[in-house]
Design an enzyme around this catalytic site. Structure first.
Site: not given
Ligand SMILES: *Cc1c(COP(=O)(O)O)cnc(C)c1O
Length: 360
Positions: A102, A172, A196
């Site tokens: 990511w 993020d 999540k």
């Molecule tokens: C799941 C995740 C993403 C991607 O998220 P989307 O909503 O599918 O774009 C990005 N960064 C992290 C840390 C994630 O766990």
């Protein structure tokens, strides 16, 4: 009906209490004669849900007045572009710590819009640790410094934030938001996909310091400009109305459970239970060591691919779902977000002990 223990990395388990309330209110929300899903986002009834969601999020996370909360769509992946489009506006430079897929995606996307530097990476050891940072390698006039705070795929997390001085820290937090208290004032911008730890997929939450809004690049699409959403209370277009409502229920559940301090204790307890077992096991081994271990995502292996596959299949038949590791790492991964009860982890460990006894 039987609800099983779901260790999915995302979309992931939601608290049963939340799902029950949503079920009760599915056909008619309060006395509105309609489901939340059917409400106009411009209605008084929906605006009340929306305002309450923002208010509880601000309360639970102690978000200061000078930060805007935006409820968007497009997932965390859209933020990989939206952040540089809006923030790369002075020197046009940004720093990144490469701690997984990511983080790497955020870096590659930002490179399309400015001069981006990877100040450190842990790719040499399959991202199994958080690299040591050397402040002298940071770009002093960077427009922002980006980290992925919890690395969902590899099971690592930052326990100490980089000291970026006046450079805004962008995080993020998709897989760790609401799992423990954070000091929002340490960040310029926080973003997270909801699926999540917050609610269903389709909602993306951005928490942004006000002074970072309003200087997007000229060619930024209107929908990718934070100012568009900040000026319109996240209602420039139709927001993900039902996802926001579920987030409200999740936040009410967190509040009633004692807030983020209580979530932290609950999450530390579950993680310790699993890591302690892994550290004492003759068959299973955690892939991350020491303080970088994530509280949310726990990857582990047996060292034998066939045995890993057998474990995942047997676990599934016993009611432990989605334990297969990410396709890029293999092995297993147990994601134990807020909604995973202690009993889920206790029972998983019991099952792992049994499996070890017959397969070691
Ligand atoms: C799941 C995740 C993403 C991607 O998220 P989307 O909503 O599918 O774009 C990005 N960064 C992290 C840390 C994630 O766990």
């Amino acid at each position: 009906m039987s609800r099983l223990y779901n260790f999915s990395a995302g979309p992931a388990m939601l608290p049963e209490e939340v799902l029950k309330i949503a079920a009760d209110e599915m056909l008619e929300y309060k006395t509105t004669g309609q489901s939340v899903m059917e409400m106009s986002h411009r209605s008084k009834e929906y605006q009340a849900i929306f305002d309450e969601t923002e208010a509880i999020l601000r309360e639970v996370m102690s978000i200061p007045e000078n930060y805007k909360v935006l409820f968007l769509q497009g997932g965390a992946s859209s933020q990989f572009a939206m952040v540089p489009l809006n923030l790369l506006n002075k020197s046009g430079k940004a720093d990144f710590v490469i701690t997984g897929q990511w983080a790497k995606k955020a870096y590659s996307e930002a490179k399309r819009y400015g001069e981006c530097k990877a100040v450190a990476s842990s790719e040499d050891k399959t991202f199994s640790y958080i690299p040591k940072l050397d402040k002298s390698t940071f770009t002093p006039d960077a427009d922002y410094f980006h980290i992925c705070q919890n690395n969902t795929i590899y099971g690592t997390r930052f326990t100490e934030l980089p000291d970026t001085g006046n450079v805004p820290l962008v995080a993020d937090m998709s897989s760790c938001i609401l799992s423990e208290p954070v000091d929002v004032t340490k960040y310029g911008l926080i973003y997270a996909g909801a699926q999540k730890n917050m609610g269903p997929a389709g909602l993306t939450v951005v928490i942004i310091r006000e002074d970072l809004i309003g200087n997007a690049k000229d060619f930024t699409p209107t929908m990718f400009n934070y100012k568009t959403h900040a000026d319109n209370g996240s209602m420039f277009n139709t927001p993900p109305t039902y996802g926001i409502y579920i987030l409200k229920l999740v936040l009410e559940w967190i509040k009633a459970s004692g807030g983020l301090e209580a979530m932290k204790i609950h999450n530390e307890k579950k993680a310790a239970m699993l890591y302690d077992f892994l550290d004492s096991s003759k068959l299973f081994k955690a892939t991350v060591q020491g303080k970088d271990r994530s509280l949310m995502n726990v990857p582990f292996v047996t060292g034998n691919e066939e045995l890993d596959a057998k474990f995942v299949a047997e676990a599934k038949s016993k009611g432990f779902l989605n334990l297969k590791g990410h396709r890029s790492v293999g092995g297993m991964r147990a994601s134990i977000y807020n909604a995973m009860p202690i009993e889920g982890v206790e029972k998983l460990v019991e099952f792992m002990k049994e499996f070890e006894a017959t397969n070691a």
